[in-house]
Design a protein around this motif. Sequence first.
Motif, PDB file in Angstrom:
ATOM      1  N   GLY A   1       0.982  -1.196  -0.056  1.00 43.66           N
ATOM      2  CA  GLY A   1      -0.119  -0.086   0.008  1.00 43.66           C
ATOM      3  C   GLY A   1       0.931   1.409   0.015  1.00 43.66           C
ATOM      4  O   GLY A   1       0.625   2.236  -0.603  1.00 43.66           O
ATOM      5  N   LEU A   2       1.934   1.215   0.462  1.00 40.85           N
ATOM      6  CA  LEU A   2       3.005   2.377   0.483  1.00 40.85           C
ATOM      7  C   LEU A   2       3.326   2.759  -0.641  1.00 40.85           C
ATOM      8  O   LEU A   2       3.949   3.738  -0.842  1.00 40.85           O
ATOM      9  CB  LEU A   2       4.107   2.154   1.607  1.00 40.85           C
ATOM     10  N   ALA A   3       3.422   2.004  -1.636  1.00 34.92           N
ATOM     11  CA  ALA A   3       4.014   2.036  -3.026  1.00 34.92           C
ATOM     12  C   ALA A   3       2.790   2.810  -3.849  1.00 34.92           C
ATOM     13  O   ALA A   3       3.131   3.271  -4.946  1.00 34.92           O
ATOM     14  CB  ALA A   3       4.235   0.829  -3.667  1.00 34.92           C
ATOM     15  N   CYS A   4       1.565   2.853  -3.330  1.00 32.51           N
ATOM     16  CA  CYS A   4       0.540   3.560  -4.285  1.00 32.51           C
ATOM     17  C   CYS A   4       1.095   5.099  -4.186  1.00 32.51           C
ATOM     18  O   CYS A   4       1.565   5.670  -3.206  1.00 32.51           O
ATOM     19  CB  CYS A   4      -0.969   3.537  -3.391  1.00 32.51           C
ATOM     20  N   GLY A   5       0.766   5.802  -5.290  1.00 32.13           N
ATOM     21  CA  GLY A   5       1.200   7.047  -5.506  1.00 32.13           C
ATOM     22  C   GLY A   5       0.408   8.023  -4.511  1.00 32.13           C
ATOM     23  O   GLY A   5       1.105   8.944  -3.901  1.00 32.13           O
ATOM     24  N   VAL A   6      -0.808   7.579  -3.914  1.00 33.49           N
ATOM     25  CA  VAL A   6      -1.595   8.643  -3.127  1.00 33.49           C
ATOM     26  C   VAL A   6      -0.912   8.537  -1.914  1.00 33.49           C
ATOM     27  O   VAL A   6      -0.846   9.480  -0.958  1.00 33.49           O
ATOM     28  CB  VAL A   6      -3.085   8.122  -3.165  1.00 33.49           C
ATOM     29  N   ALA A   7      -0.262   7.436  -1.433  1.00 34.76           N
ATOM     30  CA  ALA A   7       0.369   7.476  -0.140  1.00 34.76           C
ATOM     31  C   ALA A   7       1.514   8.336  -0.062  1.00 34.76           C
ATOM     32  O   ALA A   7       1.654   8.928   1.128  1.00 34.76           O
ATOM     33  CB  ALA A   7       0.847   5.997   0.033  1.00 34.76           C
TER      34      ALA A   7
ATOM     35  N   ALA B   1      -0.188  -8.909 -21.060  1.00 34.08           N
ATOM     36  CA  ALA B   1      -1.105  -9.006 -20.154  1.00 34.08           C
ATOM     37  C   ALA B   1      -0.809  -8.136 -18.645  1.00 34.08           C
ATOM     38  O   ALA B   1       0.378  -8.346 -18.262  1.00 34.08           O
ATOM     39  CB  ALA B   1      -1.642 -10.304 -19.431  1.00 34.08           C
ATOM     40  N   LEU B   2      -1.478  -7.275 -18.292  1.00 39.21           N
ATOM     41  CA  LEU B   2      -1.082  -6.323 -17.174  1.00 39.21           C
ATOM     42  C   LEU B   2      -2.404  -6.408 -16.045  1.00 39.21           C
ATOM     43  O   LEU B   2      -3.322  -6.659 -16.255  1.00 39.21           O
ATOM     44  CB  LEU B   2      -1.085  -4.872 -17.710  1.00 39.21           C
ATOM     45  N   THR B   3      -2.030  -6.366 -14.773  1.00 33.78           N
ATOM     46  CA  THR B   3      -2.631  -6.203 -13.622  1.00 33.78           C
ATOM     47  C   THR B   3      -2.053  -5.496 -12.440  1.00 33.78           C
ATOM     48  O   THR B   3      -0.765  -5.160 -12.427  1.00 33.78           O
ATOM     49  CB  THR B   3      -3.089  -7.760 -13.125  1.00 33.78           C
ATOM     50  N   ALA B   4      -2.910  -5.016 -11.644  1.00 32.81           N
ATOM     51  CA  ALA B   4      -2.422  -4.092 -10.541  1.00 32.81           C
ATOM     52  C   ALA B   4      -2.475  -4.938  -9.159  1.00 32.81           C
ATOM     53  O   ALA B   4      -3.411  -4.857  -8.250  1.00 32.81           O
ATOM     54  CB  ALA B   4      -3.260  -2.860 -10.297  1.00 32.81           C
ATOM     55  N   ALA B   5      -1.401  -5.638  -9.005  1.00 35.78           N
ATOM     56  CA  ALA B   5      -1.355  -6.653  -7.807  1.00 35.78           C
ATOM     57  C   ALA B   5      -2.222  -7.596  -7.583  1.00 35.78           C
ATOM     58  O   ALA B   5      -2.521  -8.066  -6.519  1.00 35.78           O
ATOM     59  CB  ALA B   5      -1.331  -5.543  -6.478  1.00 35.78           C
ATOM     60  N   MET B   6      -3.201  -7.811  -8.796  1.00 34.24           N
ATOM     61  CA  MET B   6      -4.112  -9.172  -8.753  1.00 34.24           C
ATOM     62  C   MET B   6      -3.701 -10.217  -9.498  1.00 34.24           C
ATOM     63  O   MET B   6      -4.739 -10.474 -10.360  1.00 34.24           O
ATOM     64  CB  MET B   6      -5.436  -8.321  -8.758  1.00 34.24           C
TER      65      MET B   6
ATOM     66  N   PHE C   1       4.284 -10.212 -19.267  1.00 33.98           N
ATOM     67  CA  PHE C   1       3.252  -9.967 -18.201  1.00 33.98           C
ATOM     68  C   PHE C   1       3.855  -8.948 -17.364  1.00 33.98           C
ATOM     69  O   PHE C   1       5.101  -9.013 -17.101  1.00 33.98           O
ATOM     70  CB  PHE C   1       3.170 -11.377 -17.248  1.00 33.98           C
ATOM     71  N   VAL C   2       2.936  -7.928 -16.672  1.00 34.74           N
ATOM     72  CA  VAL C   2       3.525  -7.032 -15.885  1.00 34.74           C
ATOM     73  C   VAL C   2       2.465  -7.038 -14.664  1.00 34.74           C
ATOM     74  O   VAL C   2       1.193  -6.442 -14.785  1.00 34.74           O
ATOM     75  CB  VAL C   2       3.544  -5.737 -16.691  1.00 34.74           C
ATOM     76  N   ASP C   3       3.127  -7.256 -13.582  1.00 37.90           N
ATOM     77  CA  ASP C   3       2.225  -6.659 -12.214  1.00 37.90           C
ATOM     78  C   ASP C   3       2.870  -5.511 -11.816  1.00 37.90           C
ATOM     79  O   ASP C   3       3.876  -5.276 -11.328  1.00 37.90           O
ATOM     80  CB  ASP C   3       2.348  -7.737 -11.470  1.00 37.90           C
ATOM     81  N   THR C   4       2.029  -4.381 -11.802  1.00 37.73           N
ATOM     82  CA  THR C   4       2.489  -3.204 -11.534  1.00 37.73           C
ATOM     83  C   THR C   4       2.555  -2.864  -9.861  1.00 37.73           C
ATOM     84  O   THR C   4       2.992  -1.700  -9.570  1.00 37.73           O
ATOM     85  CB  THR C   4       1.679  -1.869 -12.434  1.00 37.73           C
ATOM     86  N   GLY C   5       1.776  -3.683  -9.264  1.00 33.34           N
ATOM     87  CA  GLY C   5       1.458  -3.419  -7.842  1.00 33.34           C
ATOM     88  C   GLY C   5       0.259  -2.687  -7.576  1.00 33.34           C
ATOM     89  O   GLY C   5      -0.373  -2.501  -8.747  1.00 33.34           O
ATOM     90  N   ILE C   6       0.058  -2.210  -6.401  1.00 38.73           N
ATOM     91  CA  ILE C   6      -1.277  -1.571  -6.312  1.00 38.73           C
ATOM     92  C   ILE C   6      -1.517  -0.116  -6.727  1.00 38.73           C
ATOM     93  O   ILE C   6      -1.303   0.883  -6.196  1.00 38.73           O
ATOM     94  CB  ILE C   6      -1.792  -1.392  -4.638  1.00 38.73           C
ATOM     95  N   THR C   7      -1.204   0.190  -8.126  1.00 37.21           N
ATOM     96  CA  THR C   7      -1.037   0.944  -8.708  1.00 37.21           C
ATOM     97  C   THR C   7      -1.762   1.220 -10.237  1.00 37.21           C
ATOM     98  O   THR C   7      -1.551   1.074 -11.251  1.00 37.21           O
ATOM     99  CB  THR C   7       0.453   1.383  -9.115  1.00 37.21           C
ATOM    100  N   GLU C   8      -3.006   1.390  -9.952  1.00 38.61           N
ATOM    101  CA  GLU C   8      -4.123   1.118 -11.044  1.00 38.61           C
ATOM    102  C   GLU C   8      -3.929   2.362 -12.067  1.00 38.61           C
ATOM    103  O   GLU C   8      -4.026   2.014 -13.292  1.00 38.61           O
ATOM    104  CB  GLU C   8      -5.593   1.224 -10.558  1.00 38.61           C
TER     105      GLU C   8
END
Length: 581
Positions: free
Chosen positions: A89-95, A280-285, A302-309
């Motif tokens: 969650g800390l990696a989210c831009g809003v954090a 294929a991309l997803t945001a931590a899912m 495949f790219v998982d960007t983390g919780i960064t929609e």
Amino acid sequence: MRDKLVFDVSHQCYPHKMLTGRYAEFDGLRQTEGISGFTNRFESDFDPLTAGHAGTAISFAMGLAEGLKGTSPEGEEDPWSVAFVGDSGLACGVAFEGLNQAGERKPRLIVVLNDNEWSIAKSVGAMARYLSRIRTSKTLQGTADRLISLAHKIPWLGDRIDEVGEVLRHVMVPGHVFEELGVNYVGPLDGHDLDGCMEAFRRIKRLGGVHLVHFLTEKGRGYEPASHDDERAHGVKPAKSSLVKVSRPWKANDPERKSFTQSFSDAICHLAEKDSRIIALTAAMPSGTGLDEFASRWPNRFVDTGITEQHAVALAGGMATGGKRPICAIYSTFLQRAYDQVFQEVALQEENVILALDRAGLVGQDGPTHQGLYDLAYLRTLPGIQLASPRDGADLQRMLEAALECGGPWSLRWPRGSVVHELSNPAGMRPDLIPGTAERLRDGCDGVIFALGAMVENALEAAEILSAEKIQLEVWDARFCRPLDTGALADASRRHPFIATVEEHALQGGFGSAVTEALADMGIVIPVSRHGVEDRFIQHASSREEQLQVCGLSSEELANQWRERIFETRSQNKLEQEPSS
């Protein structure tokens, strides 16, 4: 409790709930009429935020701290606000937006970083690597601890020994990213050492300003099943669940079913074998959206960007500009966080991006923060985007194929639920999936039903129930919400006494709204019954099936509503035909 505790996402809130008077209610956790699996301000005064999305706790807690300034009695200090955040969650831009502002304004704010190297899936990205370096710098930590121990032997330091200890730790152990933001970094500390945790908080509360306390923890520690599968154990529910089972006596031979998620997984892998441009991309899912198999077979695609929609959608737009064919798989509720990127980086550029929206509908136990009920409303206002929803596994693959062939921005939606591979007509006998074309599945003369996506099955089942009562309804699979098949709507309106629409989506702005707008634009006046989710937040329940029933979207409830509507129409027609006295 004067101090306020704000959980980010709040999957970590179970101990908090137990300690704030809800221990006896845990048998009903995530069940109908039971307590939520997340913090919920309508459940307890100890939960200031109804949470479920990541990254926002720091901003909200800072706002609480600002709002509580000057509220304490004279002579007392203002309360502290505490934001409890995971490493993903800390990696989210809003954090970082929150940390940036907090470092400037210096509210009474403590950020607790619970670092277990996981969100739902394994944490990814440069921030995860940075925290991992802090976590693994055992030599530096040990050196810092020895220096602090030596400092304790210097008598003239007195009460300032704790401050000196923190300075020495900052010099020896990485934490400079936070320090440069004006946030006092403390850690890393053992999050399973209760006495050590308490002492750290006592020291911090003697100081002012903003603090980030970094605790190292093990996900699921002490819970045996979690040690075998960290991902599945991230949101724990009671071992025995009283799920509502909806009987379907009119369907004696139910074909073998699989989840929509698995059907998507099969479809995207099938297409990726033939088209190397597919990314294929997803945001931590990766697991939740069905991309595990794709990631295993084509890790470089495949790219998982983390919780960064927001980043994931903008990244997809850039990839499309570069000639790739990105398919961005995100839960419907989380795409809300990336609306501006859908607008600017995808729709405005007319890019070849496919948004694959899982959990688009009611989600059962996760509750209002996770219901995917608004994507049609917020997407159908964007020029040029195609909005489609498959009724079965075969059409899910066909829609992906059509999106790749047609190009431009597409959004496909499906709910959390199971599906047959072929519902009604065999895939080879269906009309081409051209945007703006519906498919008639059943003939009738007493009314016409246009259903979207998974609701097609419920509409067909409801029509079968009523058929036994000599009521014959015509049923269409709308297939598209944008563009609509206006020709089919116009033709059906000439032949039927009413139109009904069915969608697993909010009624405001959804498929039914699009149909009534289209009819109005064509100057067609006909009674329309819209069936969807009414204007309220739907609370968690034991199952999606139970929520469908409560919202009037189960097969039985639809049949009941249409039976009543037809009887009223017949009674009105009979009265109109009777001669006046």
